[in-house]
Design a protein around this motif. Structure first.
Motif, mmCIF file in Angstrom:
data_model
loop_
_atom_site.group_PDB
_atom_site.id
_atom_site.type_symbol
_atom_site.label_atom_id
_atom_site.label_comp_id
_atom_site.label_asym_id
_atom_site.label_seq_id
_atom_site.Cartn_x
_atom_site.Cartn_y
_atom_site.Cartn_z
ATOM 1 N N GLU A 7 -18.301 115.847 53.359
ATOM 2 C CA GLU A 7 -18.037 114.806 52.576
ATOM 3 C C GLU A 7 -19.179 113.933 51.982
ATOM 4 O O GLU A 7 -19.416 112.855 53.544
ATOM 5 C CB GLU A 7 -16.104 114.550 52.096
ATOM 6 C CG GLU A 7 -15.193 115.812 52.535
ATOM 7 C CD GLU A 7 -13.907 114.922 52.969
ATOM 8 O OE1 GLU A 7 -14.227 113.482 52.741
ATOM 9 O OE2 GLU A 7 -13.015 115.489 52.881
ATOM 10 N N ARG A 8 -19.392 113.925 51.677
ATOM 11 C CA ARG A 8 -20.650 113.275 50.609
ATOM 12 C C ARG A 8 -20.474 111.195 50.848
ATOM 13 O O ARG A 8 -21.224 110.305 50.859
ATOM 14 C CB ARG A 8 -21.043 113.680 49.206
ATOM 15 C CG ARG A 8 -22.295 114.807 49.420
ATOM 16 C CD ARG A 8 -23.047 114.715 47.854
ATOM 17 N NE ARG A 8 -23.598 116.085 48.140
ATOM 18 C CZ ARG A 8 -22.972 117.283 48.083
ATOM 19 N NH1 ARG A 8 -21.591 117.885 47.237
ATOM 20 N NH2 ARG A 8 -23.531 118.240 48.152
ATOM 21 N N ARG A 12 -21.932 108.738 53.367
ATOM 22 C CA ARG A 12 -22.777 107.878 53.325
ATOM 23 C C ARG A 12 -22.022 106.274 53.581
ATOM 24 O O ARG A 12 -22.793 106.039 53.687
ATOM 25 C CB ARG A 12 -22.239 107.599 51.398
ATOM 26 C CG ARG A 12 -23.630 108.621 50.602
ATOM 27 C CD ARG A 12 -23.975 108.496 50.120
ATOM 28 N NE ARG A 12 -22.913 108.850 49.306
ATOM 29 C CZ ARG A 12 -22.759 109.765 48.275
ATOM 30 N NH1 ARG A 12 -24.260 109.967 47.253
ATOM 31 N NH2 ARG A 12 -21.867 109.805 47.186
ATOM 32 N N GLY A 13 -20.416 106.408 53.076
ATOM 33 C CA GLY A 13 -19.948 104.768 53.448
ATOM 34 C C GLY A 13 -19.011 104.464 54.447
ATOM 35 O O GLY A 13 -18.457 103.479 55.314
ATOM 36 N N ASP A 123 -29.745 113.325 47.762
ATOM 37 C CA ASP A 123 -29.290 114.859 48.524
ATOM 38 C C ASP A 123 -30.156 116.034 48.631
ATOM 39 O O ASP A 123 -30.913 116.338 48.083
ATOM 40 C CB ASP A 123 -28.175 115.828 47.123
ATOM 41 C CG ASP A 123 -27.406 116.109 48.280
ATOM 42 O OD1 ASP A 123 -27.018 116.953 48.514
ATOM 43 O OD2 ASP A 123 -26.160 115.957 47.288
ATOM 44 N N ALA A 124 -29.498 116.510 49.725
ATOM 45 C CA ALA A 124 -30.339 117.631 50.229
ATOM 46 C C ALA A 124 -30.400 118.743 49.159
ATOM 47 O O ALA A 124 -31.312 120.332 49.736
ATOM 48 C CB ALA A 124 -29.771 118.090 51.568
ATOM 49 N N HIS A 145 -23.647 119.115 57.631
ATOM 50 C CA HIS A 145 -23.299 118.187 56.402
ATOM 51 C C HIS A 145 -23.098 118.691 55.042
ATOM 52 O O HIS A 145 -22.704 116.996 54.141
ATOM 53 C CB HIS A 145 -23.920 117.506 56.633
ATOM 54 C CG HIS A 145 -23.988 116.486 57.990
ATOM 55 N ND1 HIS A 145 -22.797 116.376 58.766
ATOM 56 C CD2 HIS A 145 -24.907 115.368 59.091
ATOM 57 C CE1 HIS A 145 -22.735 115.514 59.591
ATOM 58 N NE2 HIS A 145 -24.348 114.939 59.703
ATOM 59 N N VAL A 146 -23.624 120.063 54.651
ATOM 60 C CA VAL A 146 -23.739 120.076 53.769
ATOM 61 C C VAL A 146 -22.195 121.384 53.160
ATOM 62 O O VAL A 146 -22.131 121.915 53.943
ATOM 63 C CB VAL A 146 -25.236 120.586 52.706
ATOM 64 C CG1 VAL A 146 -25.407 121.254 51.642
ATOM 65 C CG2 VAL A 146 -26.572 120.148 53.305
ATOM 66 N N PRO A 147 -21.729 120.822 52.062
ATOM 67 C CA PRO A 147 -20.829 121.545 51.505
ATOM 68 C C PRO A 147 -20.591 123.124 51.629
ATOM 69 O O PRO A 147 -19.983 124.065 51.532
ATOM 70 C CB PRO A 147 -20.019 121.341 50.314
ATOM 71 C CG PRO A 147 -20.314 119.125 49.893
ATOM 72 C CD PRO A 147 -21.874 119.338 50.960
#
Length: 280
Positions: A7-8, A12-13, A123-124, A145-147
């Protein structure tokens, strides 16, 4: 249920708002036997030419970038990460070894000491790069880490020139097996559900759908941790454990369940690997 590790907003947060969690997990490998300098081993296998352009996608706190700087790599380097916190940590690491400047030689002249490494927030799956601009693309511990991991591999292939290489680093299915089993038991979860979404095995299978030639190298060792502290720090850094109602009880239960060597060290298997795909 959506995996928070993909989940981005969470990445990130929360998890990677700073590099504190990642650094806690990295630090446990100081107890690895035999000691594996992963960044050095991967770059040795990748064998970049001195004039290559390298992009490190998911550069995190800059471990691979720092290794390139220490080697005095002369080509162009770009580190990309989704998290501004990771990029800040990478910048700090690189500034500590002079990766943004030059050093004076003993005779008073100025000689290159390390490459000037650029950093970008991206973003990758949507890299701000043209087609075929990189000779070597690194993707260290980031596919899970990528959906949709295939989207990242497709983008890595796009930005790498024909004849170039895409290097993916992933963990084997048995990586930290004893720790994962103990965590699952402490939480009352299924140990099979504790594994990473993309492992070395299924990552290799996926990579072979994008690249005509894929080589694989495995690095297997064991962690012999002399005290509970590094294990506790590792567990606190994990998203699931940190949300437990009684985190310290979970940690205590996990530590008590881990196997130990005759010398009393906690014993945990480590298994990481490197996939190198040749771009057609």
């Amino acid at each position: 249920m959506t995996d928070p590790w993909a989940e981005r907003d969470f990445l990130r947060g929360t998890q990677y708002k700073t590099d504190a969690n990642l650094a806690a997990r990295q630090s446990i490998y100081a107890y690895q036997h035999p000691r594996i300098d992963l960044q050095a081993r991967v770059l040795d296998l990748a064998a970049p030419a001195s004039s290559d352009t390298i992009v490190d996608v998911g550069c995190g706190n800059g471990m691979y970038l720092a290794e390139l700087a220490r080697r005095g790599f002369a080509g162009r380097v770009l580190g990309v990460d989704l998290s501004l916190g990771m990029l800040a940590a990478a910048r700090q690491r690189l500034s500590g070894i002079g990766a943004a400047g030059h050093a004076s030689a003993q005779d008073g002249s100025v000689e290159p000491r390390a490459p000037v490494i650029a950093l970008a927030n991206a973003d990758a799956t949507a890299l701000p790069l043209g087609d075929g601009v990189a000779d070597l693309a690194l993707a260290p511990h980031m596919l899970y880490h990528v959906p949709e991991p295939a989207d990242a591999l497709r983008e890595l292939r796009r930005v790498t020139r024909p004849g170039g290489r895409v290097v993916v680093v992933l963990n084997g299915a048995g990586h930290l097996r004893q720790l994962r089993v103990a965590v699952a038991a402490a939480r009352g979860d299924d140990a099979k559900a504790m594994g990473e979404r993309v492992t070395l095995d299924n990552g290799e299978s996926l990579a072979r759908t994008f690249f005509p030639d894929v080589t694989r190298d495995d690095f297997v060792a064991e962690l012999r941790v002399p005290a509970p502290g590094p294990i506790a720090d590792y567990l606190r850094s994990m998203s699931g454990t940190s949300h437990q109602a009684d985190t310290e009880h979970v940690i205590e239960t996990v530590v008590a369940a881990l196997p130990r060597t005759p010398e009393g060290h906690y014993l945990i298997t480590s298994h990481t690997g490197c996939l190198i795909g040749q771009v057609a």
